[in-house]
Design a protein around this motif. Structure first.
Motif, PDB file in Angstrom:
ATOM      1  N   CYS A 121       0.828  -1.210   0.000  1.00 55.15           N
ATOM      2  CA  CYS A 121       0.000   0.000   0.000  1.00 55.15           C
ATOM      3  C   CYS A 121       0.863   1.262   0.000  1.00 55.15           C
ATOM      4  O   CYS A 121       1.863   1.330   0.705  1.00 55.15           O
ATOM      5  CB  CYS A 121      -0.910   0.013   1.220  1.00 55.15           C
ATOM      6  N   PRO A 122       0.467   2.263  -0.761  1.00 57.46           N
ATOM      7  CA  PRO A 122       1.194   3.531  -0.770  1.00 57.46           C
ATOM      8  C   PRO A 122       0.791   4.409   0.412  1.00 57.46           C
ATOM      9  O   PRO A 122      -0.075   4.052   1.201  1.00 57.46           O
ATOM     10  CB  PRO A 122       0.771   4.158  -2.093  1.00 57.46           C
ATOM     11  N   TRP A 123       1.379   5.560   0.503  1.00 64.00           N
ATOM     12  CA  TRP A 123       1.128   6.457   1.629  1.00 64.00           C
ATOM     13  C   TRP A 123      -0.172   7.244   1.474  1.00 64.00           C
ATOM     14  O   TRP A 123      -0.766   7.640   2.460  1.00 64.00           O
ATOM     15  CB  TRP A 123       2.295   7.436   1.797  1.00 64.00           C
ATOM     16  N   ASN A 124      -0.619   7.481   0.238  1.00 63.45           N
ATOM     17  CA  ASN A 124      -1.842   8.266   0.057  1.00 63.45           C
ATOM     18  C   ASN A 124      -3.075   7.360   0.170  1.00 63.45           C
ATOM     19  O   ASN A 124      -3.097   6.274  -0.384  1.00 63.45           O
ATOM     20  CB  ASN A 124      -1.819   9.000  -1.282  1.00 63.45           C
ATOM     21  N   PHE A 125      -4.057   7.778   0.885  1.00 62.27           N
ATOM     22  CA  PHE A 125      -5.269   7.000   1.164  1.00 62.27           C
ATOM     23  C   PHE A 125      -4.925   5.615   1.723  1.00 62.27           C
ATOM     24  O   PHE A 125      -5.344   4.601   1.180  1.00 62.27           O
ATOM     25  CB  PHE A 125      -6.146   6.862  -0.082  1.00 62.27           C
ATOM     26  N   PRO A 126      -4.163   5.547   2.797  1.00 59.09           N
ATOM     27  CA  PRO A 126      -3.682   4.247   3.279  1.00 59.09           C
ATOM     28  C   PRO A 126      -4.798   3.302   3.723  1.00 59.09           C
ATOM     29  O   PRO A 126      -4.717   2.099   3.484  1.00 59.09           O
ATOM     30  CB  PRO A 126      -2.763   4.608   4.442  1.00 59.09           C
ATOM     31  N   LEU A 127      -5.838   3.829   4.339  1.00 55.63           N
ATOM     32  CA  LEU A 127      -6.917   2.966   4.821  1.00 55.63           C
ATOM     33  C   LEU A 127      -7.779   2.455   3.670  1.00 55.63           C
ATOM     34  O   LEU A 127      -8.053   1.259   3.572  1.00 55.63           O
ATOM     35  CB  LEU A 127      -7.774   3.715   5.849  1.00 55.63           C
ATOM     36  N   ALA A 128      -8.190   3.342   2.789  1.00 58.90           N
ATOM     37  CA  ALA A 128      -9.064   2.952   1.683  1.00 58.90           C
ATOM     38  C   ALA A 128      -8.371   1.958   0.750  1.00 58.90           C
ATOM     39  O   ALA A 128      -8.975   0.970   0.326  1.00 58.90           O
ATOM     40  CB  ALA A 128      -9.512   4.186   0.901  1.00 58.90           C
ATOM     41  N   ILE A 129      -7.114   2.195   0.453  1.00 59.16           N
ATOM     42  CA  ILE A 129      -6.396   1.289  -0.444  1.00 59.16           C
ATOM     43  C   ILE A 129      -6.144  -0.048   0.243  1.00 59.16           C
ATOM     44  O   ILE A 129      -6.262  -1.113  -0.379  1.00 59.16           O
ATOM     45  CB  ILE A 129      -5.094   1.946  -0.938  1.00 59.16           C
ATOM     46  N   ALA A 130      -5.830  -0.014   1.533  1.00 54.36           N
ATOM     47  CA  ALA A 130      -5.607  -1.265   2.271  1.00 54.36           C
ATOM     48  C   ALA A 130      -6.887  -2.094   2.332  1.00 54.36           C
ATOM     49  O   ALA A 130      -6.841  -3.316   2.161  1.00 54.36           O
ATOM     50  CB  ALA A 130      -5.103  -0.967   3.679  1.00 54.36           C
ATOM     51  N   VAL A 131      -8.025  -1.458   2.561  1.00 56.81           N
ATOM     52  CA  VAL A 131      -9.302  -2.184   2.589  1.00 56.81           C
ATOM     53  C   VAL A 131      -9.562  -2.832   1.238  1.00 56.81           C
ATOM     54  O   VAL A 131      -9.933  -4.003   1.154  1.00 56.81           O
ATOM     55  CB  VAL A 131     -10.455  -1.239   2.996  1.00 56.81           C
ATOM     56  N   ASN A 132      -9.356  -2.091   0.172  1.00 60.34           N
ATOM     57  CA  ASN A 132      -9.601  -2.621  -1.172  1.00 60.34           C
ATOM     58  C   ASN A 132      -8.655  -3.781  -1.496  1.00 60.34           C
ATOM     59  O   ASN A 132      -9.087  -4.819  -1.991  1.00 60.34           O
ATOM     60  CB  ASN A 132      -9.439  -1.507  -2.201  1.00 60.34           C
ATOM     61  N   LYS A 133      -7.377  -3.612  -1.189  1.00 53.22           N
ATOM     62  CA  LYS A 133      -6.409  -4.660  -1.503  1.00 53.22           C
ATOM     63  C   LYS A 133      -6.547  -5.878  -0.598  1.00 53.22           C
ATOM     64  O   LYS A 133      -6.108  -6.963  -0.950  1.00 53.22           O
ATOM     65  CB  LYS A 133      -4.990  -4.108  -1.407  1.00 53.22           C
ATOM     66  N   MET A 134      -7.155  -5.700   0.562  1.00 56.85           N
ATOM     67  CA  MET A 134      -7.300  -6.804   1.499  1.00 56.85           C
ATOM     68  C   MET A 134      -8.613  -7.560   1.294  1.00 56.85           C
ATOM     69  O   MET A 134      -8.626  -8.788   1.221  1.00 56.85           O
ATOM     70  CB  MET A 134      -7.226  -6.286   2.937  1.00 56.85           C
ATOM     71  N   LEU A 135      -9.727  -6.850   1.198  1.00 54.85           N
ATOM     72  CA  LEU A 135     -11.030  -7.513   1.192  1.00 54.85           C
ATOM     73  C   LEU A 135     -11.355  -8.213  -0.119  1.00 54.85           C
ATOM     74  O   LEU A 135     -11.964  -9.286  -0.104  1.00 54.85           O
ATOM     75  CB  LEU A 135     -12.132  -6.514   1.544  1.00 54.85           C
ATOM     76  N   CYS A 136     -10.968  -7.649  -1.238  1.00 52.71           N
ATOM     77  CA  CYS A 136     -11.289  -8.296  -2.518  1.00 52.71           C
ATOM     78  C   CYS A 136     -10.679  -9.694  -2.628  1.00 52.71           C
ATOM     79  O   CYS A 136     -11.378 -10.641  -2.984  1.00 52.71           O
ATOM     80  CB  CYS A 136     -10.892  -7.399  -3.680  1.00 52.71           C
ATOM     81  N   PRO A 137      -9.394  -9.899  -2.300  1.00 53.85           N
ATOM     82  CA  PRO A 137      -8.868 -11.270  -2.313  1.00 53.85           C
ATOM     83  C   PRO A 137      -9.509 -12.168  -1.258  1.00 53.85           C
ATOM     84  O   PRO A 137      -9.700 -13.362  -1.489  1.00 53.85           O
ATOM     85  CB  PRO A 137      -7.375 -11.096  -2.034  1.00 53.85           C
ATOM     86  N   LEU A 179      -9.204  -4.985  13.604  1.00 54.51           N
ATOM     87  CA  LEU A 179     -10.524  -5.428  13.139  1.00 54.51           C
ATOM     88  C   LEU A 179     -10.431  -6.772  12.430  1.00 54.51           C
ATOM     89  O   LEU A 179     -11.296  -7.632  12.585  1.00 54.51           O
ATOM     90  CB  LEU A 179     -11.125  -4.389  12.194  1.00 54.51           C
ATOM     91  N   ALA A 180      -9.366  -6.953  11.643  1.00 53.38           N
ATOM     92  CA  ALA A 180      -9.198  -8.208  10.908  1.00 53.38           C
ATOM     93  C   ALA A 180      -8.990  -9.379  11.867  1.00 53.38           C
ATOM     94  O   ALA A 180      -9.453 -10.492  11.602  1.00 53.38           O
ATOM     95  CB  ALA A 180      -8.022  -8.097   9.945  1.00 53.38           C
ATOM     96  N   MET A 181      -8.311  -9.154  12.995  1.00 52.32           N
ATOM     97  CA  MET A 181      -8.096 -10.225  13.970  1.00 52.32           C
ATOM     98  C   MET A 181      -9.410 -10.699  14.568  1.00 52.32           C
ATOM     99  O   MET A 181      -9.551 -11.868  14.916  1.00 52.32           O
ATOM    100  CB  MET A 181      -7.145  -9.765  15.075  1.00 52.32           C
ATOM    101  N   GLU A 182     -10.374  -9.792  14.692  1.00 48.08           N
ATOM    102  CA  GLU A 182     -11.691 -10.166  15.215  1.00 48.08           C
ATOM    103  C   GLU A 182     -12.543 -10.882  14.167  1.00 48.08           C
ATOM    104  O   GLU A 182     -13.381 -11.709  14.502  1.00 48.08           O
ATOM    105  CB  GLU A 182     -12.435  -8.926  15.713  1.00 48.08           C
ATOM    106  N   ALA A 183     -12.330 -10.551  12.897  1.00 50.00           N
ATOM    107  CA  ALA A 183     -13.213 -11.048  11.843  1.00 50.00           C
ATOM    108  C   ALA A 183     -12.727 -12.331  11.178  1.00 50.00           C
ATOM    109  O   ALA A 183     -13.551 -13.087  10.664  1.00 50.00           O
ATOM    110  CB  ALA A 183     -13.392  -9.967  10.774  1.00 50.00           C
ATOM    111  N   PHE A 184     -11.419 -12.582  11.166  1.00 53.04           N
ATOM    112  CA  PHE A 184     -10.869 -13.708  10.418  1.00 53.04           C
ATOM    113  C   PHE A 184     -10.036 -14.608  11.320  1.00 53.04           C
ATOM    114  O   PHE A 184      -9.482 -14.154  12.305  1.00 53.04           O
ATOM    115  CB  PHE A 184      -9.991 -13.205   9.257  1.00 53.04           C
ATOM    116  N   PRO A 185      -9.913 -15.880  10.962  1.00 53.95           N
ATOM    117  CA  PRO A 185      -9.059 -16.793  11.728  1.00 53.95           C
ATOM    118  C   PRO A 185      -7.581 -16.371  11.631  1.00 53.95           C
ATOM    119  O   PRO A 185      -7.196 -15.663  10.692  1.00 53.95           O
ATOM    120  CB  PRO A 185      -9.266 -18.151  11.053  1.00 53.95           C
TER     121      PRO A 185
END
Length: 104
Positions: A47-63, A88-94
């Motif tokens: 993930c790049p520095w700009n929009f770190p949360l939005a890009i991380a969510v997109n790159k994480m949830l789609c796969p 949040l991911a630790m609560e939602a995923f194994p």
């Protein structure tokens, strides 16, 4: 701003989960072709520095919707929002499904 964008991306990824059903195509008069969606394995996401949360969510949830595991590397300039996302991911995923590697 960015949180609203991240929520929108998360909803779009969740909606796309309903579209991952086998599709059957008529190839010719002799047979058919079936397209199956199968997990591919581990997905590396940088993930790049700009929009770190939005890009991380997109790159994480789609796969994840496709059944893959993810190794996410946030920018060293903006790691905190992505590390909060890991809580949040630790609560939602194994364990082992989402891995976040912070550092330079």
């Amino acid at each position: 701003g960015e949180v609203k964008m991240a929520i929108g991306k998360a909803k779009a990824c969740a909606d796309s989960a309903n579209e991952l059903v086998p599709e059957e195509y008529e190839r010719n008069t002799k047979g058919r072709c079936t397209c199956l969606w199968a997990p591919r394995g581990v997905v590396a996401a940088i993930c790049p520095w700009n929009f770190p949360l939005a890009i991380a969510v997109n790159k994480m949830l789609c796969p994840l919707v496709g059944g893959n595991t993810v190794v996410l590397k946030p920018s060293p300039m903006t790691p905190l929002s992505t590390l909060l996302l890991s809580d949040l991911a630790m609560e939602a995923f194994p364990p082992g499904v989402v891995n976040i590697l912070a550092g330079g």
